[in-house]
Design a protein around this motif. Structure first.
Motif, PDB file in Angstrom:
ATOM      1  N   GLY A 289       0.598  -1.530  -0.176  1.00  0.00           N
ATOM      2  CA  GLY A 289       0.263   0.196   0.032  1.00  0.00           C
ATOM      3  C   GLY A 289       0.526   1.457   0.056  1.00  0.00           C
ATOM      4  N   ALA A 290       0.182   2.489  -0.351  1.00  0.00           N
ATOM      5  CA  ALA A 290       0.712   3.247  -0.466  1.00  0.00           C
ATOM      6  C   ALA A 290       1.607   4.038   0.740  1.00  0.00           C
ATOM      7  CB  ALA A 290       0.268   4.378  -1.386  1.00  0.00           C
ATOM      8  N   ILE A 291       2.512   4.801   1.285  1.00  0.00           N
ATOM      9  CA  ILE A 291       2.246   4.868   2.236  1.00  0.00           C
ATOM     10  C   ILE A 291       1.974   6.297   3.106  1.00  0.00           C
ATOM     11  CG2 ILE A 291       4.874   6.462   4.066  1.00  0.00           C
ATOM     12  CD1 ILE A 291       6.572   4.616   2.365  1.00  0.00           C
ATOM     13  N   ALA A 299       2.878   7.623  -3.910  1.00  0.00           N
ATOM     14  CA  ALA A 299       2.824   6.626  -4.034  1.00  0.00           C
ATOM     15  C   ALA A 299       4.516   6.120  -5.003  1.00  0.00           C
ATOM     16  CB  ALA A 299       2.427   6.318  -5.407  1.00  0.00           C
TER      17      ALA A 299
END
Lengths: 317, 208
Positions: A289-291, A299
């Protein structure tokens, strides 16, 4: 670098080689399990079916580990996993798989080939070895799911449903492998038809688990991007065409109505292909998952390119 | 022992990628390997939107998941809690690359030149290749080690030294007097992905 919408980094490290490994470990373990159950529950009439299942166990898993070795960056060091057995699922899995292969090899060598030795006459000893082997066959099958599931950041895999999905698929592909070999070795048609009917029910259950797995992935925020990637994104052709159509739906109808002869062989081949593609779809669907920090979503746009990016989502490097 | 960490002030960072280039020069990382990298984020919809750069690197976690999943013990923590990889023990299974919540690990099958078409290697490339293979190795996992070799020579960490905005501070988290401890305490320092429970040691100061 307009990639804020690209939420999620696709894992590119584990691909076909690992999919083949997971698949073959499943086929070997599943076939062995089915063979032992046929011997325990079926009685003397099911001897040939049982022998085929037990015989398939070791070579399939061994071939699978060859794929795993081929994926290693430094296969020369591979012996080191034996030194630290407590460290990780790879180390534990290696031990489980090797114990399984030893039991399957003993079972095969003393019963089927090269000489029908001590286990051919001594039924209870054969059942005991079979039961112990079956435990490790089951662990081999479940471990392939746990191996992926231990990774926290890849939320698609980090669920208890994955070992279930992989075990059900392993049993169905194992039965299919027995059906395929059984065609050639002349197992009676009634027995093949019964195997096909059992497998058809396993396929229905597998589809149910797959639907629950994907629904769960879609309803979880962390893995929604992965689920979309599998359901409608770059991996979708593998899911819909290879896994669901070729691997589940067509074999189900062929097994239910045909059950023997060419139809059963075709069903088995398609089902095995579907099992391989299921592993690949799950691997290729894995995304980190994106931070999220300070209200932003970051992204991962500068990691290695996705080998099969969705249209319009090519990450610039 | 010291417990080294880093603070990155997002208010100061303007996303110039100096740290990325400095890291590449200092560690001779081949193409595709970015031990230090910059992510981009956007909040809101144009015209009411804000953009933010986020420099990331290995977080040198206290409880590293990459170390937990390593089947051979190739990943280990030094006395000052820096996570390193023993390239002679690594089998290249890439399990750690899956387990790292920050995507900080990279592995290359072979060293590649930045220039296409198999031109003969220049003297610098030759040196760079040897340096990479001696320190990090091919076929194995590699990652940032807070410039352990440069610090042994008494130099600063490359990305810290090169930052033109002075957004990065490197120091000892155990020392309450250090600049980084002061910044984390007084400027609301936070870490990325605390929910993973890996206790990262790279802190960020909020952009606003």
């Amino acid at each position: 670098m307009e990639s804020a919408k690209l939420d999620g980094q696709v894992q590119v490290e584990w691909r076909w080689l690992i999919a083949a490994y997971l698949f073959l470990a499943g086929v070997g373990g599943g076939a062995y399990l089915a063979g032992v159950i046929a011997d325990l529950a079926g009685g003397p009439g099911w001897m040939l079916v049982s022998k085929i299942g037990v015989f398939l166990g070791m070579p399939c898993v061994l071939l699978g580990t060859m794929f795993l070795l081929a994926d290693l960056g430094q296969p020369i060091n591979a012996w080191r996993v034996w030194i630290k057995p407590k460290t990780s699922w790879i180390a534990r899995g290696t031990i489980i798989i090797v114990i399984f292969m030893i039991f399957a090899a003993i079972h095969t060598a003393w019963w089927i080939w090269p000489f029908p030795g001590p286990l051919a006459d001594n039924e209870s000893a054969r059942h005991i070895i079979g039961a112990i082997g079956a435990v490790f066959a089951f662990l081999t099958v479940v471990y392939t799911g746990l191996l992926l599931g231990y990774n926290q950041p890849i939320a698609l895999w980090n669920t208890a449903l994955l070992p279930v999905l992989f075990s059900v698929s392993a049993v169905s592909t194992g039965i299919m492998a027995i059906m395929l070999i059984g065609q050639g070795l002349g197992v009676e048609e009634t027995k093949l038809a019964l195997l096909a009917n059992i497998d058809a029910f396993v396929l229905v259950f597998e589809l149910f688990v797959l639907i629950v797995f994907l629904y769960n992935a879609y309803r979880t925020v962390e893995s929604r991007f992965s689920a979309k990637r599998i359901l409608t994104g770059a991996v979708a052709p593998y899911l819909w065409l290879c896994v669901i159509l070729c691997g589940l739906v067509i074999p189900f109808f062929l097994e239910l109505w045909g059950g023997h002869g060419f139809a059963a062989a075709l069903a088995a081949l398609l089902g095995l292909f579907g099992g391989l593609c299921l592993r690949y779809a799950i691997l290729a669907g894995g995304t980190i998952g994106a931070i999220k920090a300070a209200g932003f979503e970051f992204a991962r746009i500068d990691r290695p390119k996705d080998p099969m990016p969705a249209m319009g989502k090519v990450p610039p490097i | 022992m010291a417990r080294y960490g880093m603070v990155i002030d997002l208010k100061r960072c303007y996303g110039c990628y100096s740290c990325v280039m400095a890291c590449k020069l200092a560690n001779h990382t081949p193409p595709g390997v970015l031990w230090s990298r910059v992510l981009r984020g956007e909040m809101g919809v144009y015209p009411n939107s804000v953009r933010q750069a986020l420099p990331v690197l290995c977080n040198q976690c206290e409880e590293p998941d990459c170390m937990k999943v390593c089947p051979t013990g190739a990943t280990y923590q030094t006395d000052d809690k820096i996570v390193r990889i023993d390239k002679n023990k690594c089998i290249g299974c890439k399990y750690c690359m899956m387990a790292c919540p920050y995507g900080a690990r990279y592995s290359v099958r072979e060293w590649k030149s930045y220039f296409p078409d198999g031109l003969p290697l220049s003297e610098y490339e030759e040196y760079s290749k040897q340096a990479w293979e001696a320190k990090s190795g091919v076929g194995v996992s590699t990652k940032c080690d807070f410039c352990i070799d440069r610090r042994a020579e008494g130099k600063e960490v490359a990305c810290v030294q090169s930052c033109p905005a002075k957004a990065r501070v490197f120091g000892d988290l155990d020392d309450p007097e250090s600049e980084i401890s002061y910044l984390i305490k007084t400027k609301r320092g936070f870490v990325l992905r605390p929910e993973m429970g890996t206790e990262p040691k790279v802190y960020y100061l909020p952009p606003r």
